[in-house]
Design an enzyme around this catalytic site. Structure first.
Site, PDB file in Angstrom:
ATOM      1  N   HIS A  61       0.839  -1.216   0.000  1.00 44.86           N
ATOM      2  CA  HIS A  61       0.000   0.000   0.000  1.00 44.86           C
ATOM      3  C   HIS A  61       0.866   1.255   0.000  1.00 44.86           C
ATOM      4  O   HIS A  61       1.261   1.748   1.052  1.00 44.86           O
ATOM      5  CB  HIS A  61      -0.910  -0.018   1.240  1.00 44.86           C
ATOM      6  CG  HIS A  61      -1.920   1.099   1.245  1.00 44.86           C
ATOM      7  ND1 HIS A  61      -3.068   1.047   2.006  1.00 44.86           N
ATOM      8  CD2 HIS A  61      -1.963   2.284   0.599  1.00 44.86           C
ATOM      9  CE1 HIS A  61      -3.767   2.159   1.828  1.00 44.86           C
ATOM     10  NE2 HIS A  61      -3.117   2.927   0.986  1.00 44.86           N
ATOM     11  N   HIS A  63       1.487   5.188  -2.258  1.00 46.36           N
ATOM     12  CA  HIS A  63       1.000   6.148  -3.250  1.00 46.36           C
ATOM     13  C   HIS A  63       2.214   6.732  -3.963  1.00 46.36           C
ATOM     14  O   HIS A  63       2.986   7.468  -3.359  1.00 46.36           O
ATOM     15  CB  HIS A  63       0.190   7.246  -2.564  1.00 46.36           C
ATOM     16  CG  HIS A  63      -1.039   6.716  -1.872  1.00 46.36           C
ATOM     17  ND1 HIS A  63      -2.248   6.575  -2.510  1.00 46.36           N
ATOM     18  CD2 HIS A  63      -1.226   6.247  -0.610  1.00 46.36           C
ATOM     19  CE1 HIS A  63      -3.142   6.063  -1.664  1.00 46.36           C
ATOM     20  NE2 HIS A  63      -2.540   5.843  -0.505  1.00 46.36           N
ATOM     21  N   ARG A  65       1.862   8.495  -6.786  1.00 42.35           N
ATOM     22  CA  ARG A  65       1.352   9.791  -7.295  1.00 42.35           C
ATOM     23  C   ARG A  65       1.525   9.999  -8.800  1.00 42.35           C
ATOM     24  O   ARG A  65       1.346  11.111  -9.280  1.00 42.35           O
ATOM     25  CB  ARG A  65       2.019  10.962  -6.569  1.00 42.35           C
ATOM     26  CG  ARG A  65       1.887  10.941  -5.045  1.00 42.35           C
ATOM     27  CD  ARG A  65       0.459  10.977  -4.579  1.00 42.35           C
ATOM     28  NE  ARG A  65       0.367  11.267  -3.143  1.00 42.35           N
ATOM     29  CZ  ARG A  65      -0.693  10.958  -2.405  1.00 42.35           C
ATOM     30  NH1 ARG A  65      -1.741  10.340  -2.950  1.00 42.35           N
ATOM     31  NH2 ARG A  65      -0.730  11.256  -1.125  1.00 42.35           N
ATOM     32  N   ASN A  95      -5.346   5.981  -6.917  1.00 40.97           N
ATOM     33  CA  ASN A  95      -5.940   7.330  -6.817  1.00 40.97           C
ATOM     34  C   ASN A  95      -4.978   8.398  -7.341  1.00 40.97           C
ATOM     35  O   ASN A  95      -4.622   9.347  -6.666  1.00 40.97           O
ATOM     36  CB  ASN A  95      -6.396   7.641  -5.387  1.00 40.97           C
ATOM     37  CG  ASN A  95      -5.284   7.539  -4.361  1.00 40.97           C
ATOM     38  OD1 ASN A  95      -4.279   6.871  -4.587  1.00 40.97           O
ATOM     39  ND2 ASN A  95      -5.450   8.209  -3.243  1.00 40.97           N
ATOM     40  N   HIS A 180     -10.976   0.871   1.465  1.00 42.39           N
ATOM     41  CA  HIS A 180     -10.732   2.068   2.275  1.00 42.39           C
ATOM     42  C   HIS A 180     -12.041   2.289   3.049  1.00 42.39           C
ATOM     43  O   HIS A 180     -13.024   2.769   2.489  1.00 42.39           O
ATOM     44  CB  HIS A 180     -10.413   3.240   1.350  1.00 42.39           C
ATOM     45  CG  HIS A 180     -10.325   4.562   2.044  1.00 42.39           C
ATOM     46  ND1 HIS A 180      -9.129   5.149   2.380  1.00 42.39           N
ATOM     47  CD2 HIS A 180     -11.291   5.406   2.480  1.00 42.39           C
ATOM     48  CE1 HIS A 180      -9.365   6.303   2.988  1.00 42.39           C
ATOM     49  NE2 HIS A 180     -10.668   6.482   3.063  1.00 42.39           N
ATOM     50  N   HIS A 233      -5.342  -0.052   6.173  1.00 41.33           N
ATOM     51  CA  HIS A 233      -5.043   0.812   7.333  1.00 41.33           C
ATOM     52  C   HIS A 233      -6.092   0.784   8.443  1.00 41.33           C
ATOM     53  O   HIS A 233      -6.708   1.803   8.760  1.00 41.33           O
ATOM     54  CB  HIS A 233      -4.773   2.250   6.878  1.00 41.33           C
ATOM     55  CG  HIS A 233      -5.686   2.763   5.776  1.00 41.33           C
ATOM     56  ND1 HIS A 233      -7.061   2.689   5.833  1.00 41.33           N
ATOM     57  CD2 HIS A 233      -5.384   3.354   4.595  1.00 41.33           C
ATOM     58  CE1 HIS A 233      -7.565   3.232   4.732  1.00 41.33           C
ATOM     59  NE2 HIS A 233      -6.575   3.629   3.971  1.00 41.33           N
ATOM     60  N   ASP A 311       1.088   2.825   3.710  1.00 46.31           N
ATOM     61  CA  ASP A 311       0.194   3.878   3.204  1.00 46.31           C
ATOM     62  C   ASP A 311       1.010   5.157   2.937  1.00 46.31           C
ATOM     63  O   ASP A 311       0.542   6.266   3.189  1.00 46.31           O
ATOM     64  CB  ASP A 311      -0.965   4.136   4.189  1.00 46.31           C
ATOM     65  CG  ASP A 311      -2.030   5.067   3.594  1.00 46.31           C
ATOM     66  OD1 ASP A 311      -1.974   5.346   2.381  1.00 46.31           O
ATOM     67  OD2 ASP A 311      -2.902   5.514   4.361  1.00 46.31           O
ATOM     68  N   HIS A 315       2.862  14.453   0.308  1.00 47.91           N
ATOM     69  CA  HIS A 315       2.233  15.732  -0.046  1.00 47.91           C
ATOM     70  C   HIS A 315       3.307  16.809   0.048  1.00 47.91           C
ATOM     71  O   HIS A 315       4.234  16.704   0.856  1.00 47.91           O
ATOM     72  CB  HIS A 315       1.092  16.070   0.913  1.00 47.91           C
ATOM     73  CG  HIS A 315      -0.067  15.138   0.824  1.00 47.91           C
ATOM     74  ND1 HIS A 315      -0.888  15.066  -0.282  1.00 47.91           N
ATOM     75  CD2 HIS A 315      -0.547  14.221   1.704  1.00 47.91           C
ATOM     76  CE1 HIS A 315      -1.823  14.142  -0.068  1.00 47.91           C
ATOM     77  NE2 HIS A 315      -1.638  13.607   1.120  1.00 47.91           N
ATOM     78  N   PHE A 329      -4.840  14.739   3.813  1.00 49.03           N
ATOM     79  CA  PHE A 329      -4.581  13.612   4.706  1.00 49.03           C
ATOM     80  C   PHE A 329      -3.350  12.842   4.234  1.00 49.03           C
ATOM     81  O   PHE A 329      -3.138  12.696   3.038  1.00 49.03           O
ATOM     82  CB  PHE A 329      -5.760  12.640   4.673  1.00 49.03           C
ATOM     83  CG  PHE A 329      -7.031  13.175   5.274  1.00 49.03           C
ATOM     84  CD1 PHE A 329      -7.230  13.125   6.638  1.00 49.03           C
ATOM     85  CD2 PHE A 329      -8.036  13.692   4.469  1.00 49.03           C
ATOM     86  CE1 PHE A 329      -8.405  13.591   7.204  1.00 49.03           C
ATOM     87  CE2 PHE A 329      -9.218  14.159   5.021  1.00 49.03           C
ATOM     88  CZ  PHE A 329      -9.414  14.114   6.390  1.00 49.03           C
TER      89      PHE A 329
HETATM   90 ZN   LIG Z   1      -6.879   4.663   2.205  1.00 47.99          ZN
END
Ligand SMILES: [Zn+2]
Length: 445
Positions: A61, A63, A65, A95, A180, A233, A311, A315, A329
């Site tokens: 898991h 990201h 981006r 995402n 999620h 998560h 996770d 950012h 988040f």
């Molecule tokens: Zn999530």
């Protein structure tokens, strides 16, 4: 390049091995594991005395981006963060912008990975078009294109009828569905756990039940479908109760814990003055209370939660500099996760080393079907003769500080910055090549 790792404590949960041994690498593969192996003439020697050698760590898991949000991270920088933290394989969430909601986009990621990644990357495809929760994606075709799981991560699949169809499609495709778990109405405008800290800071609270009712609903929807259902998560003690019950009924359900949920509570959202906020402790689902933390750790001890996942959610500084309610988040996690797992789980004796490594290798491999040959890649998550040499070498006692220069990704949004850490990946080998090391003596000449 031939490499010989000497005198390591070799832990391989798949075969049950935990003992001192050498590992010989030839032509990118593990040639031999055994005692006092003789070195081939051109072998590069890594002296791993007092170090632990494990299968390359797998994070199901993260990201990355890319496409579309590359100011935060991209495939190149995110996988550099991964190998810096000891991970040789990551699964990237859909995402992105656009969302990974078609076989073409899954394929696009795989091609980009071939060009720029420092480690293996397996895409997770979206469950619905644009992750909008309305129209199911072509799950079988996404699998053929290389997706190893299905998720609308970042958002829950809200519509129960759509959810039911997704579970059926995942069962048919033999892919796990990663949920999620966030009921949207109960979390509207919420930015942190619904508790005393939120009340004091005057923030809208995010109740535990918003997570729990989604899990409860999905278990019931899945009862006669038997898809592999995975809770992302997990944050609440109530969710642990539901998970425990469902596993006792032999339902195909698993869960992951994130480093921040086992290391921190909602207290981390307040700065030391007690009245202002730390946006680097804002995450989804939120940090909760000590009782939730204890319950998640106990579930890990009992093997009810059997996967650890960062996770990793980068950012930019500008985004996180906004007021708490409008800041995004998520925190990064790849570079610090292993140390946090060692400090919170192994050092206090909650679990032993082989169990930790199992939760970081064989278990996530099984979840994402990486324990079997996949699109030309071989079995991952274990050490055996003939398999690709994905190996992580860990110094279990190394003391270090998580400073910006120890972060390899583009973003620095972590509440652990400046903290002292115990244990670290000192060398990460992907497919026989050293992709990261902090020990100059390990570098091949
Ligand atoms: Zn999530």
């Amino acid at each position: 390049m031939n490499t010989l790792i000497r005198n390591a404590r070799v832990i391989d949960p798949a075969s049950g091995l935990d003992g001192t041994a050498d590992i010989a690498i030839q032509n990118n593969r593990i040639a031999e594991i055994g005692q006092n192996l003789s070195q081939s003439p051109a072998a590069h020697i890594i002296d791993a005395t007092d170090l632990i050698a494990t299968p390359g760590l797998i994070d199901p898991h993260v990201h990355l981006r890319e496409p579309g949000q590359t100011a935060k991270e991209d495939i190149q920088s995110g996988t550099l963060a991964a190998v810096t933290g000891g991970f040789t394989t990551v699964c990237c969430m859909p995402n992105t912008t656009p969302a990974l909601d078609s076989p073409e986009l899954v394929e696009w990621v795989r091609l980009k990975v071939e060009k720029s990644a420092h480690c293996r990357v397996f895409p997770v495809a979206a469950a619905t078009k644009a992750r909008a929760g309305q129209q199911i994606t072509e799950i079988d075709l996404c699998k053929q294109a290389g997706a190893v799981a299905i998720s609308d991560d970042g958002d829950v699949v809200q519509n129960p009828r759509i959810m039911q169809q997704i579970l059926q499609a995942c069962a048919h495709a033999d892919l796990p569905f990663m949920q999620h778990c966030q009921e949207p109405e109960l979390t509207k405008n919420a930015s942190m756990h619904d508790g005393a800290v939120a009340a004091r800071l005057g923030l809208v609270g995010w109740p535990r039940v918003a997570e729990e009712i989604i899990i409860e609903r999905d278990i019931r929807l899945n009862k006669n479908i038997h898809a592999r259902y995975h809770i992302q998560h997990l944050s609440s003690a109530g969710s642990v109760e539901i998970l425990t019950r469902a596993q006792a009924e032999n339902q195909p359900i698993s869960a992951e814990a994130s480093p921040h949920h086992i290391a921190l509570t909602d207290q981390a959202c307040a700065l030391p003055d007690g009245n202002s906020y730390n946006t680097n402790a804002k995450m989804n689902p939120p940090l909760r209370e000590q009782a939730d933390r204890d319950s998640i750790i106990e579930a890990i001890a009992q093997g009810i939660i059997n996967i650890l996942a960062t996770d990793h959610a980068p950012h930019t500084k500008e985004e996180k500099a906004q007021p708490f309610e409008s800041a995004p988040f998520g925190i990064i996690g790849l570079e610090s996760a292993l140390s946090i797992y060692i400090q919170t789980l192994v050092k206090p004796g909650i679990i032993n080393w082989p169990r930790l490594i199992e939760m970081l290798t064989t278990n996530p491999a099984k979840l994402c079907n990486l324990d079997r040959p996949h699109l030309g890649d071989s079995t991952l998550g274990q050490l055996a003769t003939g398999l690709p040499a994905d190996i992580t070498i860990i110094d279990p006692h190394l003391q270090w500080t998580l400073s910006p220069d120890t972060l390899a990704g583009k973003s620095t949004n972590t509440p652990f910055l400046g903290q002292s850490m115990t244990g670290r990946a000192v060398c990460t080998i992907v497919n026989g090549t050293i992709k990261h090391t902090i020990n100059p003596a390990f570098t091949a000449h």
